[in-house]
Scaffold this active site. Structure first.
Site, PDB file in Angstrom:
ATOM      1  N   TYR A   1       0.839  -1.202   0.000  1.00 41.10           N
ATOM      2  CA  TYR A   1       0.000   0.000   0.000  1.00 41.10           C
ATOM      3  C   TYR A   1       0.874   1.252   0.000  1.00 41.10           C
ATOM      4  O   TYR A   1       0.654   2.184  -0.788  1.00 41.10           O
ATOM      5  CB  TYR A   1      -0.912  -0.014   1.225  1.00 41.10           C
ATOM      6  CG  TYR A   1      -1.812   1.190   1.367  1.00 41.10           C
ATOM      7  CD1 TYR A   1      -3.002   1.271   0.653  1.00 41.10           C
ATOM      8  CD2 TYR A   1      -1.480   2.240   2.212  1.00 41.10           C
ATOM      9  CE1 TYR A   1      -3.840   2.371   0.781  1.00 41.10           C
ATOM     10  CE2 TYR A   1      -2.306   3.335   2.351  1.00 41.10           C
ATOM     11  CZ  TYR A   1      -3.481   3.400   1.635  1.00 41.10           C
ATOM     12  OH  TYR A   1      -4.305   4.501   1.771  1.00 41.10           O
TER      13      TYR A   1
ATOM     14  N   LYS B   1       1.168   4.381  -2.815  1.00 42.60           N
ATOM     15  CA  LYS B   1       0.872   5.778  -2.495  1.00 42.60           C
ATOM     16  C   LYS B   1       2.080   6.682  -2.738  1.00 42.60           C
ATOM     17  O   LYS B   1       1.922   7.865  -3.077  1.00 42.60           O
ATOM     18  CB  LYS B   1       0.356   5.896  -1.062  1.00 42.60           C
ATOM     19  CG  LYS B   1      -0.987   5.187  -0.856  1.00 42.60           C
ATOM     20  CD  LYS B   1      -2.031   5.638  -1.869  1.00 42.60           C
ATOM     21  CE  LYS B   1      -3.369   4.990  -1.670  1.00 42.60           C
ATOM     22  NZ  LYS B   1      -4.392   5.450  -2.636  1.00 42.60           N
TER      23      LYS B   1
END
Length: 253
Positions: free
Chosen positions: A149, A153
């Site tokens: 994740y 990002k």
């Protein structure tokens, strides 16, 4: 005529908060989601001639078709919010190939295709526009158990900077918002997974994270939506290429 905004992942969570704020700001909102039923419910609720649409942001054709259908239905595209995203919890060494592929497809490709499709339409219109994507505080500093994740990002921040440079001549600004610990079903799931990994009660990991926030409370979707509202407004016309943290005081980069 009201300006038109697309919000992907707009049927729930942060996306729904953004949709509701943009509707309050006077936008006609194309609420786009993998769950079309949720999207249509939210669109009906907010009014302003808003409509719900299906989109699979991991599929380039689906994203381009979304923009095509929205422009056909609503007239033009002024703001694109690439909000849709997923999280996968676990140590890097235990992350499966399938889980890695899925999060890369949704979080990176979804933003990439959204930028492409919006820029293509905005260039045709010749009036500029605003592209706004979801990064995270995990895109400024890697979070333990959120390796994949965090990587996605960080990637959104890079895409935002490059797109801002390439599209400035077309008067299209490109920015990102970086939420912190937002009290949505996504963080409930993160908390449950952390409870298993750390062998602690459900709720303890979330509470520990909330206690790290300077302003002393968990973040609500409306807190994120207020920043997106500003980035979608003419007041932000001289801001581009930025990934702005909205976390109540966790990351002070």
């Amino acid at each position: 005529m009201a300006k038109v905004a697309i919000v992907t992942g707009g049927g729930q969570g942060i996306g729904e908060g953004i949709v509701r704020q943009l509707a309050q700001d006077g936008f006609t909102v194309a609420v786009a989601d993998l769950n079309e039923e949720n999207a249509q419910k939210v669109a009906t609720d907010i009014g302003n001639n808003s409509k719900g649409y299906f989109v699979d942001v991991a599929d380039k054709q689906s994203v381009f078709d979304l923009v095509k259908h929205v422009v056909s239905d609503l007239g033009e595209l002024n703001v694109m919010v690439n909000n849709a995203g997923i999280a996968k919890i676990g140590q890097i060494t235990e992350t499966s190939e399938d889980d890695l592929s899925k999060i890369l497809d949704v979080n990176i490709k979804g933003a990439f295709y959204g930028i492409q499709a919006a820029a293509d339409q905005m260039k045709k219109q010749g009036k500029g526009g605003k592209i706004i994507s979801a990064s995270s505080i995990a895109g400024h500093e890697g979070f333990e158990l959120l390796g994949a994740y965090s990587a996605t990002k960080f990637a959104v921040r890079g895409l935002t900077q490059v797109a801002a440079k390439e599209l400035a001549k077309d008067k299209i600004t490109v920015n990102a918002y970086c939420p912190g610990i937002v009290l949505t079903p996504m963080w409930d799931q993160i908390d449950k997974e952390m409870a298993k990994i750390y062998n602690v009660p459900i709720g303890q990991s979330l509470q520990k994270n909330i206690e790290s926030i300077a302003l002393g409370r968990g973040e609500e979707p409306a807190d994120v939506a207020n920043l997106v509202s500003f980035l979608a407004d003419s007041k932000s016309d001289y801001i581009t290429g930025q990934s702005i943290i909205v976390d109540g005081g966790i990351n002070f980069a």
